[in-house]
Design a protein around this motif. Structure first.
Motif, short mmCIF file in Angstrom:
data_model
loop_
_atom_site.label_atom_id
_atom_site.label_comp_id
_atom_site.label_asym_id
_atom_site.label_seq_id
_atom_site.Cartn_x
_atom_site.Cartn_y
_atom_site.Cartn_z
N ALA A 22 0.97 -1.22 -0.18
CA ALA A 22 0.18 -0.02 0.01
C ALA A 22 0.80 1.52 -0.08
CB ALA A 22 -0.86 -0.02 1.35
N GLN A 23 2.26 1.47 0.65
CA GLN A 23 3.26 2.13 0.69
C GLN A 23 3.53 2.84 -0.92
OE1 GLN A 23 5.10 1.77 4.02
NE2 GLN A 23 3.84 1.77 5.58
N GLU A 26 1.15 3.69 -3.25
CA GLU A 26 1.20 5.49 -2.64
C GLU A 26 2.09 6.35 -3.21
OE1 GLU A 26 -0.71 8.27 1.63
OE2 GLU A 26 -0.30 6.58 1.53
N VAL A 30 1.69 9.42 -6.06
CA VAL A 30 2.38 10.80 -5.43
C VAL A 30 4.08 11.32 -6.14
CG1 VAL A 30 3.88 12.45 -3.73
CG2 VAL A 30 1.93 10.62 -2.76
#
Length: 54
Positions: A22-23, A26, A30
């Motif tokens: 998930a990181q 994300e 970004v």
């Protein structure tokens, strides 16, 4: 959203691998947004420069 009394959230249990995935997703979102902003400003700068040169 800054003026909202509440914001939507979702709480889930993740193991280490799921949290890392998930990181990474994300972070890639970004970075893509950041790079697209840089590219747009670069194109604007180039078009301004070309206008003055021509």
């Amino acid at each position: 959203m800054a003026e909202a009394d509440t914001i939507p959230v979702r709480i889930v249990q993740l193991n280490d691998a799921q949290a890392l995935e998930a990181q990474l997703i994300e972070l890639s979102i970004v970075v893509k947004r950041f790079l697209s902003c840089i590219a747009v400003s670069h194109v604007v700068d180039m078009s301004t420069t070309c206008r003055f040169i021509v």
